[in-house]
Design a protein around this motif. Sequence first.
Motif, PDB file in Angstrom:
ATOM      1  N   GLY A 126      54.989  32.574  92.338  1.00 14.94           N
ATOM      2  CA  GLY A 126      55.153  31.848  91.073  1.00 14.94           C
ATOM      3  C   GLY A 126      56.183  30.737  91.227  1.00 14.94           C
ATOM      4  O   GLY A 126      56.011  29.638  90.706  1.00 14.94           O
ATOM      5  N   LYS A 127      57.234  31.014  91.977  1.00 17.46           N
ATOM      6  CA  LYS A 127      58.269  30.004  92.206  1.00 17.46           C
ATOM      7  C   LYS A 127      57.697  28.861  93.058  1.00 17.46           C
ATOM      8  O   LYS A 127      57.986  27.683  92.809  1.00 17.46           O
ATOM      9  N   ALA A 128      56.881  29.228  94.048  1.00 20.06           N
ATOM     10  CA  ALA A 128      56.262  28.204  94.900  1.00 20.06           C
ATOM     11  C   ALA A 128      55.398  27.270  94.051  1.00 20.06           C
ATOM     12  O   ALA A 128      55.468  26.040  94.188  1.00 20.06           O
TER      13      ALA A 128
ATOM     14  N   ASN B  26      69.172  31.083  80.678  1.00 21.09           N
ATOM     15  CA  ASN B  26      69.736  32.401  80.960  1.00 21.09           C
ATOM     16  C   ASN B  26      68.588  33.410  80.874  1.00 21.09           C
ATOM     17  O   ASN B  26      67.907  33.488  79.851  1.00 21.09           O
ATOM     18  N   PRO B  27      68.338  34.184  81.933  1.00 21.42           N
ATOM     19  CA  PRO B  27      67.141  35.044  81.924  1.00 21.42           C
ATOM     20  C   PRO B  27      67.284  36.353  81.143  1.00 21.42           C
ATOM     21  O   PRO B  27      66.355  37.160  81.141  1.00 21.42           O
ATOM     22  N   GLY B  28      68.401  36.549  80.452  1.00 24.18           N
ATOM     23  CA  GLY B  28      68.615  37.807  79.718  1.00 24.18           C
ATOM     24  C   GLY B  28      67.503  38.126  78.730  1.00 24.18           C
ATOM     25  O   GLY B  28      67.149  39.289  78.525  1.00 24.18           O
TER      26      GLY B  28
ATOM     27  N   ARG C  43      64.044  36.104  86.924  1.00 27.43           N
ATOM     28  CA  ARG C  43      64.428  34.695  87.046  1.00 27.43           C
ATOM     29  C   ARG C  43      63.202  33.775  86.943  1.00 27.43           C
ATOM     30  O   ARG C  43      63.202  32.765  86.263  1.00 27.43           O
ATOM     31  N   GLU C  44      62.120  34.185  87.618  1.00 28.81           N
ATOM     32  CA  GLU C  44      60.922  33.355  87.647  1.00 28.81           C
ATOM     33  C   GLU C  44      60.229  33.314  86.287  1.00 28.81           C
ATOM     34  O   GLU C  44      59.688  32.278  85.902  1.00 28.81           O
ATOM     35  N   VAL C  45      60.254  34.445  85.560  1.00 29.26           N
ATOM     36  CA  VAL C  45      59.652  34.435  84.218  1.00 29.26           C
ATOM     37  C   VAL C  45      60.423  33.449  83.333  1.00 29.26           C
ATOM     38  O   VAL C  45      59.821  32.641  82.614  1.00 29.26           O
TER      39      VAL C  45
ATOM     40  N   LYS D 285      60.602  28.072  80.793  1.00 26.16           N
ATOM     41  CA  LYS D 285      61.292  26.769  80.735  1.00 26.16           C
ATOM     42  C   LYS D 285      60.323  25.650  81.140  1.00 26.16           C
ATOM     43  O   LYS D 285      60.269  24.599  80.501  1.00 26.16           O
ATOM     44  N   PHE D 286      59.546  25.902  82.181  1.00 28.95           N
ATOM     45  CA  PHE D 286      58.584  24.908  82.677  1.00 28.95           C
ATOM     46  C   PHE D 286      57.550  24.569  81.603  1.00 28.95           C
ATOM     47  O   PHE D 286      57.206  23.407  81.393  1.00 28.95           O
TER      48      PHE D 286
END
Lengths: 150, 217
Positions: A35-37, B110-112, B191-193, B198-199
């Motif tokens: 997902g990061k990639a 902040n991923p909390g 973190r990725e979620v 955000k994206f």
Amino acid sequence: MNSESSSRTEQLLKVKVSDVMNNTVITIDHDDLIGKASRLMLENRLHALLVMKDAKPKYMISTYDLMKVSYEDTFSESNADMLRTTVEQLVKDQKLMSLPSSANLVEALKIFVDFQIHSIPIIDEGRVVGIVSLMDLAGWYLKTHEELRK
Amino acid sequence: MLEVEGMENVPKTGRVMLIPNHSGILGWDAAVLHYEIFKSLRRLPRTMAHAFWESNDFFRIGSKRLGFFPPDFKKAVKYLKKNKLMIIFPEAEHGNFKPSIKMYQLTEFNPGFVALAMMTNCTVVPVCILGAEENYINLGTINWFEKSLGAKIPIPLNLLPIPAKWKIKFLPPISFQKYNKKDIKNEKFVREVADNIKFRIQSNIQLELVKKGIFKF
């Protein structure tokens, strides 16, 4: 072949990958999620990322690898979930194609065509010094061929 | 002038978390979002606010009545378990006080909120707020009083807000039902979620700005 095109071929043969490559290389760690990639490629409009393992370049992950994951996900949940699968799990069977900065551009062109890839990392003695992509090649071509910019 | 799009993406009942971008120094974005939610859905949002609003009785009483509460994970879990609608600004003051030169460039989330949403099996609705950035021109922040006040101090160029057209866009809801507690323990997953959400907000803001025709980047 006329004299103009033969001189142009001679010039092209002299060009090194270091003349064309981009020094800014965006990398991802082998245990980062795919997902990061995807996000890094979307944010930076890239077709591939260099994957690092133990601070050394190990694989490349491309948009094709990621497209395969989302395509397989069409009818059912694939095993390769974007938020559960690591980059290494997806590309571990791939061989890294790279070139030294002293290589001729023609060698890069052959790799692009023979292996159907879009980006080649430029590595000197284990150190990543740049990356050359088809987009860098297009940019370099326009920059060095004044008549095309008119 | 305010335009609202996608209100149908916000569930009328049950636990839900709204995740908007944050900007505009004084928190008008929180106030306007509160008002719109209350007006359209008749739900009083519980908003996680800066601890500054708890610094004295006057602020504490006023903010509590409006549904604001300090950053307290346990309290947030309690509200969500009572099926409340919650607003969390994951950029916090970094987004709110960012200099105008970085207008519409979201700061780190902040991923909390991801762990909170997954623990309570709560739907997340990302929200784009446009316009708040343009009300105040912020030159930067002063960090000198951060220890005593608990917050940085912004340097706005104007005290009265500059009129701007606002738009609130609610994006499609996200459910984490596919994932489980094991995933919450994976730091990279959480973190990725957060970065994924955000994206989504950033991409939609850019689309809206291009439509608006003022800022093109």
